[in-house]
Design a protein around this motif. Structure first.
Motif, PDB file in Angstrom:
ATOM      1  N   MET A  73       0.835  -1.207   0.000  1.00 51.55           N
ATOM      2  CA  MET A  73       0.000   0.000   0.000  1.00 51.55           C
ATOM      3  C   MET A  73       0.869   1.256   0.000  1.00 51.55           C
ATOM      4  SD  MET A  73      -2.718   1.292   2.919  1.00 51.55           S
ATOM      5  CE  MET A  73      -1.373   1.560   4.094  1.00 51.55           C
ATOM      6  N   LYS A  74       0.508   2.222  -0.855  1.00 48.19           N
ATOM      7  CA  LYS A  74       1.205   3.504  -0.893  1.00 48.19           C
ATOM      8  C   LYS A  74       0.241   4.614  -0.500  1.00 48.19           C
ATOM      9  CE  LYS A  74       3.851   4.613  -4.275  1.00 48.19           C
ATOM     10  NZ  LYS A  74       4.319   4.889  -5.650  1.00 48.19           N
ATOM     11  N   LEU A  75       0.761   5.580   0.250  1.00 52.90           N
ATOM     12  CA  LEU A  75      -0.044   6.713   0.672  1.00 52.90           C
ATOM     13  C   LEU A  75       0.313   7.935  -0.146  1.00 52.90           C
ATOM     14  CD1 LEU A  75       0.147   6.442   4.574  1.00 52.90           C
ATOM     15  CD2 LEU A  75      -1.733   5.737   3.112  1.00 52.90           C
ATOM     16  N   THR A  76      -0.649   8.833  -0.314  1.00 54.90           N
ATOM     17  CA  THR A  76      -0.383  10.129  -0.921  1.00 54.90           C
ATOM     18  C   THR A  76      -0.320  11.150   0.199  1.00 54.90           C
ATOM     19  OG1 THR A  76      -1.579   9.514  -2.921  1.00 54.90           O
ATOM     20  CG2 THR A  76      -1.189  11.870  -2.550  1.00 54.90           C
ATOM     21  N   GLN A  77       0.838  11.771   0.357  1.00 52.38           N
ATOM     22  CA  GLN A  77       1.004  12.670   1.501  1.00 52.38           C
ATOM     23  C   GLN A  77       0.043  13.849   1.419  1.00 52.38           C
ATOM     24  OE1 GLN A  77       4.978  14.323   2.162  1.00 52.38           O
ATOM     25  NE2 GLN A  77       4.671  14.051   4.361  1.00 52.38           N
ATOM     26  N   TYR A  78      -0.761  14.019   2.456  1.00 56.34           N
ATOM     27  CA  TYR A  78      -1.770  15.083   2.563  1.00 56.34           C
ATOM     28  C   TYR A  78      -2.755  15.064   1.388  1.00 56.34           C
ATOM     29  CZ  TYR A  78       2.042  16.690   5.562  1.00 56.34           C
ATOM     30  OH  TYR A  78       3.044  16.759   6.498  1.00 56.34           O
ATOM     31  N   GLY A  79      -2.877  13.906   0.742  1.00 53.54           N
ATOM     32  CA  GLY A  79      -3.701  13.843  -0.463  1.00 53.54           C
ATOM     33  C   GLY A  79      -5.071  13.240  -0.271  1.00 53.54           C
ATOM     34  N   ASP A  80      -5.296  12.575   0.862  1.00 51.57           N
ATOM     35  CA  ASP A  80      -6.616  11.971   1.086  1.00 51.57           C
ATOM     36  C   ASP A  80      -6.876  11.882   2.590  1.00 51.57           C
ATOM     37  OD1 ASP A  80      -5.341   9.530   2.073  1.00 51.57           O
ATOM     38  OD2 ASP A  80      -4.925   9.069  -0.033  1.00 51.57           O
ATOM     39  N   TYR A  81      -8.096  11.511   2.917  1.00 51.06           N
ATOM     40  CA  TYR A  81      -8.512  11.492   4.316  1.00 51.06           C
ATOM     41  C   TYR A  81      -7.907  10.325   5.086  1.00 51.06           C
ATOM     42  CZ  TYR A  81     -11.816  15.115   3.058  1.00 51.06           C
ATOM     43  OH  TYR A  81     -12.370  16.301   2.624  1.00 51.06           O
ATOM     44  N   PHE A  82      -7.572   9.238   4.401  1.00 53.29           N
ATOM     45  CA  PHE A  82      -6.948   8.114   5.096  1.00 53.29           C
ATOM     46  C   PHE A  82      -5.563   8.513   5.609  1.00 53.29           C
ATOM     47  CE2 PHE A  82      -4.428   4.105   5.069  1.00 53.29           C
ATOM     48  CZ  PHE A  82      -5.081   3.488   6.124  1.00 53.29           C
ATOM     49  N   TYR A  83      -4.821   9.266   4.793  1.00 54.96           N
ATOM     50  CA  TYR A  83      -3.509   9.736   5.248  1.00 54.96           C
ATOM     51  C   TYR A  83      -3.678  10.640   6.464  1.00 54.96           C
ATOM     52  CZ  TYR A  83       1.060  11.917   5.472  1.00 54.96           C
ATOM     53  OH  TYR A  83       2.276  12.367   5.930  1.00 54.96           O
ATOM     54  N   LEU A  84      -4.690  11.513   6.422  1.00 54.59           N
ATOM     55  CA  LEU A  84      -4.922  12.415   7.548  1.00 54.59           C
ATOM     56  C   LEU A  84      -5.297  11.636   8.809  1.00 54.59           C
ATOM     57  CD1 LEU A  84      -6.839  15.406   5.921  1.00 54.59           C
ATOM     58  CD2 LEU A  84      -4.378  15.058   6.207  1.00 54.59           C
ATOM     59  N   TYR A  85      -6.023  10.529   8.634  1.00 54.92           N
ATOM     60  CA  TYR A  85      -6.380   9.682   9.775  1.00 54.92           C
ATOM     61  C   TYR A  85      -5.118   9.085  10.398  1.00 54.92           C
ATOM     62  CZ  TYR A  85      -7.954   5.502  12.262  1.00 54.92           C
ATOM     63  OH  TYR A  85      -8.138   4.528  13.214  1.00 54.92           O
ATOM     64  N   LEU A  86      -4.222   8.542   9.572  1.00 57.15           N
ATOM     65  CA  LEU A  86      -2.964   8.004  10.086  1.00 57.15           C
ATOM     66  C   LEU A  86      -2.127   9.090  10.739  1.00 57.15           C
ATOM     67  CD1 LEU A  86      -1.808   5.532   7.277  1.00 57.15           C
ATOM     68  CD2 LEU A  86      -2.898   4.993   9.463  1.00 57.15           C
ATOM     69  N   LEU A  87      -2.144  10.262  10.141  1.00 53.30           N
ATOM     70  CA  LEU A  87      -1.407  11.394  10.692  1.00 53.30           C
ATOM     71  C   LEU A  87      -1.912  11.730  12.088  1.00 53.30           C
ATOM     72  CD1 LEU A  87       0.821  13.378   9.747  1.00 53.30           C
ATOM     73  CD2 LEU A  87      -0.997  14.940   9.052  1.00 53.30           C
TER      74      LEU A  87
END
Length: 384
Positions: A1-15
């Motif tokens: 799995m790859k994340l898009t930094q600050y690009g979606d809500y899932f990344y913000l959740y992990l953040l």
């Protein structure tokens, strides 16, 4: 799995999940840097995934560490300018390779997310070792600086000495709450509005609805739409990065400061992508001017300054990519800066009215349109 930094809500959740231990540690008076390093390593892995990019990143990291510590050792024994230029050139090779590869079919296999911004960090350290401003580099602090995940993809570009001091400073509980945590959360809240609401609306209901046919009307429409989208998207990204940095105890420098209120192009570049323009100003523009005056390349400092502005912005254009529109964008910005300086120094009309409110309003409107046309060039829309 790859994340898009600050690009979606899932990344913000992990953040958000990573914030909780950082906040607890800070409130207990424990330095966050070791936890921050662990999170940076984990986030970089999640962002890059098991790809060739991760391998390229590890190769880049090993190469730059070798260069920096190798030059730090040799600089104490030899201040040769030729040695400095050799190490400086070697430190720049990664970004040169990726820009050249961008013109070929090998582009997807060369480079990784954030390479240019990480390379800026390494280059500035080589320069400041030569200047004598850096005489010691603690490895853990250095790795923290290079890997610091909030600014991985697109900056802002921090400076080593400032970052190191911030990283090792003791932050009291009240100071952390008032000057880091609350400020960071506020910036993230504004970032959500900028990137996920305003930029999204501009892109969805304006930019994407412009007809693909390139003509004067569509070009003007695209010029305004792209400029506004780019600002809110990039300023939103920067606010996410800065806000996250604050929560991890690092006051990453600001990147935007109401750029569309600039009265001229010189002021614009003190308000737009501030960390990048300062980096180019400190390490290219100022050094070229000082060296030119010392070697008497030009008759006046103004001529040296104008040549430096053209060169600096031309290099900035090349840094964005080796395509016609990026190069033209760089030259356009350089010429705009030179003409601005000539006008302000020689125009009696300007000198007479520069403090008048009506005149400042006119200047802001004119500067905004100069900026917008530059963004139209930058977008590549005219070169489809």
């Amino acid at each position: 799995m790859k994340l898009t930094q600050y690009g979606d809500y899932f990344y913000l959740y992990l953040l958000l999940l990573t914030f909780i231990p950082a906040i607890v540690l800070a409130l207990k008076g424990i330095n966050i840097k070791y936890y921050g390093l662990i999170v940076s390593i984990a986030m970089i892995y999640l962002i890059m995934g098991k790809t060739i990019g991760l391998i390229m990143f590890l190769m880049f990291l090993a190469g730059e560490i070798t260069l920096i510590y190798g030059y730090l050792y040799l600089r104490k024994k030899n201040d040769s300018r030729y040695l400095y230029w050799a190490f400086l050139f070697m430190s720049i090779i990664p970004v040169i390779i990726t820009k050249v590869a961008g013109l070929t079919r090998f582009a997807p296999y060369i480079g990784f997310i954030g390479l240019s911004y990480l390379n800026f960090k390494a280059i500035q350290i080589i320069i400041e070792i030569y200047d004598g401003r850096i005489t010691e580099i603690k490895f853990i602090d250095f790795i923290n600086f290079i890997l610091f995940f909030p600014t991985l993809s697109s900056g802002p570009i921090d400076r080593w000495k400032r970052f190191e001091e911030n990283l090792n400073s003791k932050i009291e509980k009240n100071e952390y709450v008032n000057e880091f945590l609350l400020v960071g959360l506020r910036k993230i809240f504004i970032a959500i509005i900028y990137k996920f609401i305003i930029a999204y609306l501009i892109d969805t209901y304006w930019l994407l609805n412009i007809p693909k046919e390139v003509n004067i009307i569509n070009s003007i429409n695209y010029m305004y739409a792209y400029t506004m989208y780019l600002f809110f998207d990039f300023a939103g990204y920067s606010l996410f990065a800065i806000g996250t940095s604050y929560i991890f105890g690092i006051k990453t420098p600001e990147n935007f400061n109401k750029p569309f209120l600039s009265k001229d192009m010189k002021e614009f570049w003190t308000r737009w992508h501030i960390s990048l323009s300062r980096w180019f100003g400190d390490y290219i523009f100022s050094r070229f001017v000082l060296d030119s005056m010392r070697k008497k390349r030009f008759r006046s400092r103004f001529t040296a300054s104008h040549v430096a502005q053209i060169i600096t912005m031309f290099i900035m254009g090349l840094w964005h990519g080796l395509t016609v529109y990026y190069i033209l964008y760089g030259l356009y910005q350089g010429v705009a800066l030179v003409l601005t300086d000539i006008y302000q120094r020689k125009s009696t009309f300007y000198k007479k009215n520069k403090n008048q409110k009506w005149f400042n309003c006119v200047q802001i409107a004119i500067t905004f349109h100069i900026v917008c046309f530059g963004m139209l060039i930058f977008s590549g829309y005219l070169f489809k």
